[in-house]
Design an enzyme around this catalytic site. Structure first.
Site, short mmCIF file in Angstrom:
data_model
loop_
_atom_site.label_atom_id
_atom_site.label_comp_id
_atom_site.label_asym_id
_atom_site.label_seq_id
_atom_site.Cartn_x
_atom_site.Cartn_y
_atom_site.Cartn_z
NE ARG A 23 -9.14 13.61 28.04
CZ ARG A 23 -8.40 14.45 27.31
NH1 ARG A 23 -8.96 15.18 26.37
NH2 ARG A 23 -7.11 14.58 27.55
CD GLU A 28 3.71 14.94 19.65
OE1 GLU A 28 4.95 14.72 19.62
OE2 GLU A 28 3.26 16.08 19.80
CD GLN A 45 2.77 5.80 -0.81
OE1 GLN A 45 3.29 6.27 -1.80
NE2 GLN A 45 2.43 4.53 -0.71
NE ARG A 57 -0.47 -7.30 5.19
CZ ARG A 57 -1.27 -7.12 4.14
NH1 ARG A 57 -0.77 -6.80 2.97
NH2 ARG A 57 -2.58 -7.24 4.27
CE LYS A 70 8.95 -0.20 3.38
NZ LYS A 70 8.61 -1.61 3.15
CG HIS A 117 9.39 -3.72 6.77
ND1 HIS A 117 8.06 -3.58 6.44
CD2 HIS A 117 9.45 -3.81 8.11
CE1 HIS A 117 7.34 -3.56 7.55
NE2 HIS A 117 8.15 -3.71 8.58
CE1 TYR A 130 3.82 -1.97 6.16
CE2 TYR A 130 1.56 -1.21 6.36
CZ TYR A 130 2.47 -2.23 6.20
OH TYR A 130 2.02 -3.52 6.08
CD GLU A 141 5.90 -4.17 -5.88
OE1 GLU A 141 5.14 -4.43 -4.94
OE2 GLU A 141 5.55 -4.20 -7.08
CE LYS A 165 4.08 -7.68 -5.61
NZ LYS A 165 3.47 -6.34 -5.62
CG ASP A 166 4.66 -11.04 0.03
OD1 ASP A 166 4.98 -10.26 -0.90
OD2 ASP A 166 4.18 -10.64 1.10
#
Length: 179
Positions: A23, A28, A45, A57, A70, A117, A130, A141, A165-166
């Site tokens: 299949r 996991e 989260q 990123r 993370k 990261h 993540y 942040e 922003k980055d």
């Protein structure tokens, strides 16, 4: 699941057990009963991003009291993932480790609190999952400009694409709130 400790204390690469049959395949990404020993069972989260080739990123983190560990997993594509040690008391402070994560290899990268990261997309697109150990909090942040020459991160050849922003994140030498 095989857990490999990487060259910076706390960083771990998980080789996941892949099950193939007619299949397709299954593995996991996370199982709290298998991650009790490294104490990684407190996910709060789960985030998902889709990025295009040459996108960088990061480098992102949250300061205490909402610091985030993370667990990074590529669902589709290939990325060059970077963890930068920003723990002032660490013997590897300011050192970074880069790992290629490829959706065809069942692996996840664990990044503990105290690291910034980021990643660069190597494939046409990449879908990244993540799992984080605390919820997002805008007031906590933080980030470091990923292309800061002082860090000497060996990003894959560009041209790189960064968000405004980055691109405007502070240089490492300008950051005052390390761990």
């Amino acid at each position: 699941m095989n857990i490999k400790n990487l060259s910076i204390q706390g960083l771990m690469l998980f080789d996941l057990e892949k099950h193939d049959d007619k299949r397709g395949w299954f593995f996991e990404i996370f199982n709290e009963t298998k991650l009790i020993k490294p104490n990684l069972q407190n996910i709060k989260q789960v985030n998902f991003s889709i990025s295009y080739q040459n996108v960088i990123r990061g480098l992102h983190y949250q300061k205490p009291p909402r610091a985030q560990a993370k667990l990074i997993h590529v669902i589709e594509g290939i990325i060059f993932d970077v963890a930068l040690d920003i723990r002032k008391s660490s013997p590897t402070f300011k050192q970074w480790k880069g790992v290629v994560l490829d959706h065809t290899k069942p692996q996840s990268l664990f990044i503990p609190e105290g690291f910034a990261h980021g990643f660069c997309v190597l494939s046409e697109t990449a879908k990244v999952l993540y799992c984080v150990w605390d919820s997002y909090d805008k007031s906590c942040e933080r980030g470091i400009k990923p292309t800061d020459p002082e860090l000497k991160i060996q990003w894959p050849k560009g041209p790189h694409i960064l968000s405004e922003k980055d691109e405007s994140l502070p240089l490492f030498s300008e950051v005052k709130d390390f761990f």
